[in-house]
Design an enzyme around this catalytic site. Structure first.
Site, mmCIF file in Angstrom:
data_model
loop_
_atom_site.group_PDB
_atom_site.id
_atom_site.type_symbol
_atom_site.label_atom_id
_atom_site.label_comp_id
_atom_site.label_asym_id
_atom_site.label_seq_id
_atom_site.Cartn_x
_atom_site.Cartn_y
_atom_site.Cartn_z
ATOM 1 C CG ASP A 50 -0.185 -0.090 2.524
ATOM 2 O OD1 ASP A 50 1.064 -0.092 2.498
ATOM 3 O OD2 ASP A 50 -0.834 -0.159 3.584
ATOM 4 C CE LYS A 61 20.143 31.604 -9.389
ATOM 5 N NZ LYS A 61 20.593 30.305 -8.881
ATOM 6 C CD GLU A 85 0.593 2.313 5.834
ATOM 7 O OE1 GLU A 85 1.002 1.407 6.591
ATOM 8 O OE2 GLU A 85 -0.511 2.880 5.987
HETATM 9 C C1 R5P Z 1 20.471 28.520 -5.663
HETATM 10 O O1 R5P Z 1 20.513 29.574 -5.052
HETATM 11 C C2 R5P Z 1 21.484 27.431 -5.489
HETATM 12 O O2 R5P Z 1 22.632 27.865 -4.844
HETATM 13 C C3 R5P Z 1 21.849 26.828 -6.820
HETATM 14 O O3 R5P Z 1 22.469 27.798 -7.624
HETATM 15 C C4 R5P Z 1 20.646 26.316 -7.532
HETATM 16 O O4 R5P Z 1 19.773 25.722 -6.622
HETATM 17 C C5 R5P Z 1 21.018 25.304 -8.567
HETATM 18 O O5 R5P Z 1 19.851 24.861 -9.187
HETATM 19 P P1 R5P Z 1 19.799 24.745 -10.772
HETATM 20 O O6 R5P Z 1 20.931 23.850 -11.165
HETATM 21 O O7 R5P Z 1 18.456 24.152 -11.058
HETATM 22 O O8 R5P Z 1 19.922 26.146 -11.314
#
Ligand code: R5P
Length: 313
Positions: free
Chosen positions: A39, A192, A41
């Site tokens: 199930d 970013k 679990e």
């Molecule tokens: C975000 O702030 C983390 O430090 C990484 O840069 C991020 O989580 C990486 O995830 P992805 O590879 O999906 O961009």
């Protein structure tokens, strides 16, 4: 010196790492059953006595995150009910760490929920490595020992005179400074913005990357979106097509492998904090965390200082 027996229990999330840790410690992992009923679990059973033992449960909460979290909690509960004297959660990769605050009005703070569950399961202490947010320590009432793999990873880097360390987002600046202290190289910071779970966009570059060889450092690679956006932005800004990438947690989900393979990456270094069972990018160099984790367990068992191993050291 502790009079308790040192016992290591391996969760199912990363058996190769747990095996390597027990080999370093010269102990045999305790026999345990981890099975799933029809199930869905989970059922766990510790097959040998742990009464009065100093128990370390090794379980990164990697994909499938919820299953691995629940398994960690069940293993702790089983040990506690079986009379273990002290329980330590060894969580080399801490899932949900990125959910450390509300970015909008009605979100859950996942990391806080998991921290509460770990405490409620009866753990006396948590060991984690390169947490996405070191502030997570404040989510726990019990001690959290935050280790860093930066020294081990920096030792594996082949830097040149024109290498610059790149923090791929503002959150990586502290980590970049740690690498700067180890490698004595300048730091460049990228600004970013995350568009979705698997897409990010680069807004600006703070620092000079022209004709430099970037060494991008991060705590984790998930979908590879951050690394892809960073490399493309750095190349547009005139960096050398000679890129190195270092990230502690190599999750490599979704499009990560294809994205990484399409980039001019000379060196890609990660660790075995999560099980590396699927397809891997090329190149990919794995730094083994087992000796550092084994030393941490041995020091905790003997009630010795962890100072040289901690992230703030
Ligand atoms: C975000 O702030 C983390 O430090 C990484 O840069 C991020 O989580 C990486 O995830 P992805 O590879 O999906 O961009």
């Amino acid at each position: 010196m502790s009079t308790m027996t040192l016992t290591v229990i391996a969760g199912s999330a990363n058996m190769p790492l747990a095996t390597s840790i027990t080999a370093e410690l010269g102990v045999k992992p305790r026999d345990r059953i981890v099975q799933r009923f029809a199930d869905g679990e989970l059922h766990v059973d510790i097959e040998e006595s742990v009464r009065g033992h100093d128990v370390y449960i090794v379980q990164p909460t990697s994909l499938p995150v919820d299953e691995h979290v629940v398994e960690l909690l069940f293993l702790a509960d089983a040990c506690r009910r079986a009379g273990a004297a002290r329980l330590t959660a060894v969580v080399p990769y801490f899932g949900y760490a990125r959910q450390d605050r509300r970015a909008s009005g009605r979100e859950a703070v996942g990391a806080r929920v998991v921290a509460g569950l770990i405490e409620a399961a009866g753990f006396a202490r948590v060991v984690a490595i390169d947490l996405h947010s070191p502030e997570l320590e404040g989510f726990f009432h019990i001690p959290l020992e935050h280790l860093s793999a930066a020294k081990l990873l920096a030792e594996a880097v082949r830097a040149t005179n024109d290498t610059v360390i790149v923090a791929p987002d503002l959150g990586a600046v502290k980590l970049a400074e740690r690498y700067q202290a180890l490698l004595h190289l300048p730091v460049v910071v990228l600004h970013k913005t995350r568009v979705s779970g698997s897409e990010v966009s680069l807004r600006s570059i703070i620092g000079d990357v022209k004709d430099r060889a970037p060494l991008i450092i991060d705590d984790m690679i998930t979908t590879g979106a951050t690394i892809e956006a960073a490399v493309k932005g750095l190349l547009e800004a005139g960096c050398k097509p000679d890129v190195s990438v270092v990230a502690t947690h190599a999750l490599f989900v979704g499009p990560a492998i294809a994205r990484l393979r399409a980039l001019p990456i000379r060196q890609l270094i990660g660790t075995n904090s999560v099980e590396l069972a699927g397809e891997l990018p090329t190149p990919f160099q794995v730094v083994n965390l087992a000796p550092m984790i084994a030393e941490t367990i041995a020091r905790l068992h003997r009630d010795e200082s962890l100072e040289p191993l901690l992230a703030h050291a």
